[in-house]
Scaffold this motif. Structure first.
Motif, PDB file in Angstrom:
ATOM      1  N   PRO A  96       0.422   6.709   8.826  1.00  0.00           N
ATOM      2  CA  PRO A  96       0.090   7.287  10.135  1.00  0.00           C
ATOM      3  C   PRO A  96       1.301   7.931  10.810  1.00  0.00           C
ATOM      4  CG  PRO A  96       0.422   4.915  10.343  1.00  0.00           C
ATOM      5  CD  PRO A  96       0.741   5.270   8.913  1.00  0.00           C
TER       6      PRO A  96
ATOM      7  N   LEU B  95       7.132   6.281  18.949  1.00  0.00           N
ATOM      8  CA  LEU B  95       8.587   6.315  18.783  1.00  0.00           C
ATOM      9  C   LEU B  95       9.127   7.705  19.074  1.00  0.00           C
ATOM     10  CD1 LEU B  95       8.732   4.544  15.275  1.00  0.00           C
ATOM     11  CD2 LEU B  95       9.202   3.473  17.478  1.00  0.00           C
TER      12      LEU B  95
ATOM     13  N   LEU C  69       0.847  -1.190   0.000  1.00  0.00           N
ATOM     14  CA  LEU C  69       0.000   0.000   0.000  1.00  0.00           C
ATOM     15  C   LEU C  69       0.893   1.254   0.000  1.00  0.00           C
ATOM     16  CD1 LEU C  69      -2.834   1.325   0.422  1.00  0.00           C
ATOM     17  CD2 LEU C  69      -2.449   1.093   2.876  1.00  0.00           C
ATOM     18  N   GLY C  70       1.967   1.195   0.780  1.00  0.00           N
ATOM     19  CA  GLY C  70       2.947   2.289   0.810  1.00  0.00           C
ATOM     20  C   GLY C  70       4.129   1.929  -0.081  1.00  0.00           C
TER      21      GLY C  70
ATOM     22  N   LEU D  28      16.123   4.214  13.112  1.00  0.00           N
ATOM     23  CA  LEU D  28      15.393   3.406  12.130  1.00  0.00           C
ATOM     24  C   LEU D  28      15.726   3.865  10.709  1.00  0.00           C
ATOM     25  CD1 LEU D  28      13.380   1.126  12.541  1.00  0.00           C
ATOM     26  CD2 LEU D  28      11.538   2.790  12.529  1.00  0.00           C
TER      27      LEU D  28
ATOM     28  N   TRP E 123       3.915   8.333  13.888  1.00  0.00           N
ATOM     29  CA  TRP E 123       4.428   7.392  14.893  1.00  0.00           C
ATOM     30  C   TRP E 123       4.965   8.093  16.128  1.00  0.00           C
ATOM     31  CZ3 TRP E 123       3.661   2.218  14.315  1.00  0.00           C
ATOM     32  CH2 TRP E 123       3.165   1.816  13.068  1.00  0.00           C
TER      33      TRP E 123
END
Ligand code: HEC
Length: 118
Positions: A92, A98, A61-62, A106, A94
Motif C-alpha cells: 500500500p 508518513l 507476503l512482501g 526509515l 504510505w
C-alpha cells in the motif's frame, strides 16, 4: 521614497537577531526526525510493515527488507515504493501516513542494517 532613507538601522539589526534566533532552532528541528518520531517509525516498521514483510523483516507476503537485500535496490525506488505503494500488488502507499522526510529516515534506517538487530 523618504521613508526608505529613514529606516532605523537599530531596529533592522534587532529584527535580524530575532530572525536568526528564531529560525535556527526551528530550522534544525524541521530537518531532523525527533527521537519520539524515530520510536514511532520503528514501531510502525515492526508492526505495520512487519505484518506483511515479517516481524523480523525477513520477508513474508512482501519481500525481505533487510539491508543485505535492499543493498541491490536503488534508494529512490525504495523511497517511492513506500510513499506510493505498488499498484496491482498488496504493497500500500504510505504517503497519507508518513512524510517523505520520515520515509527517507526509515529507508536510511533499513539500509543501515540496524533494523536487523531488533
Ligand atoms: C499489506 C501488505 C504490506 C504492507 C502492510 C507493507 N508492504 Fe511493502 N510490500 C508488500 C508486497 C506484497 C511487496 C512486493 C510488491 C511487488 O510485488 O513488487 C512490497 C514491496 C515493498 C518494497 C519494495 C521491495 C522490493 O524488493 O522491491 C519495499 C521497500 C516495501 N515494501 C516497504 C514497506 C514498508 C517500509 C512498509 C511499512 C511502512 C510496507 N512495505 C508495508 C506488502 C506490504
Amino acid at each position: 521614497m523618504q521613508s526608505i532613507k529613514r529606516i532605523n538601522t537599530q531596529k533592522v539589526h534587532r529584527a535580524c537577531i530575532l530572525f536568526f534566533a528564531l529560525s535556527f532552532p526551528v530550522g534544525s528541528l524541521a530537518s531532523e526526525i525527533t527521537f519520539p518520531q524515530q520510536e514511532r517509525l520503528i514501531h510502525l516498521l515492526k508492526h505495520d510493515c512487519g505484518s506483511c514483510h515479517g516481524l523480523t523483516l525477513k520477508g513474508g507476503l512482501g519481500p525481505s527488507l533487510l539491508a543485505d537485500r535492499l543493498a541491490g535496490l536503488p534508494r529512490e525506488l525504495v523511497v517511492n515504493t513506500i510513499l506510493y505503494g505498488r499498484s496491482g500488488t498488496p504493497m500500500p502507499p504510505w504517503k497519507t501516513m508518513l512524510t517523505r522526510q520520515e520515509v527517507e529516515w526509515l529507508v536510511d534506517y533499513l539500509y543501515s542494517g540496524e533494523a536487523s538487530d531488533n
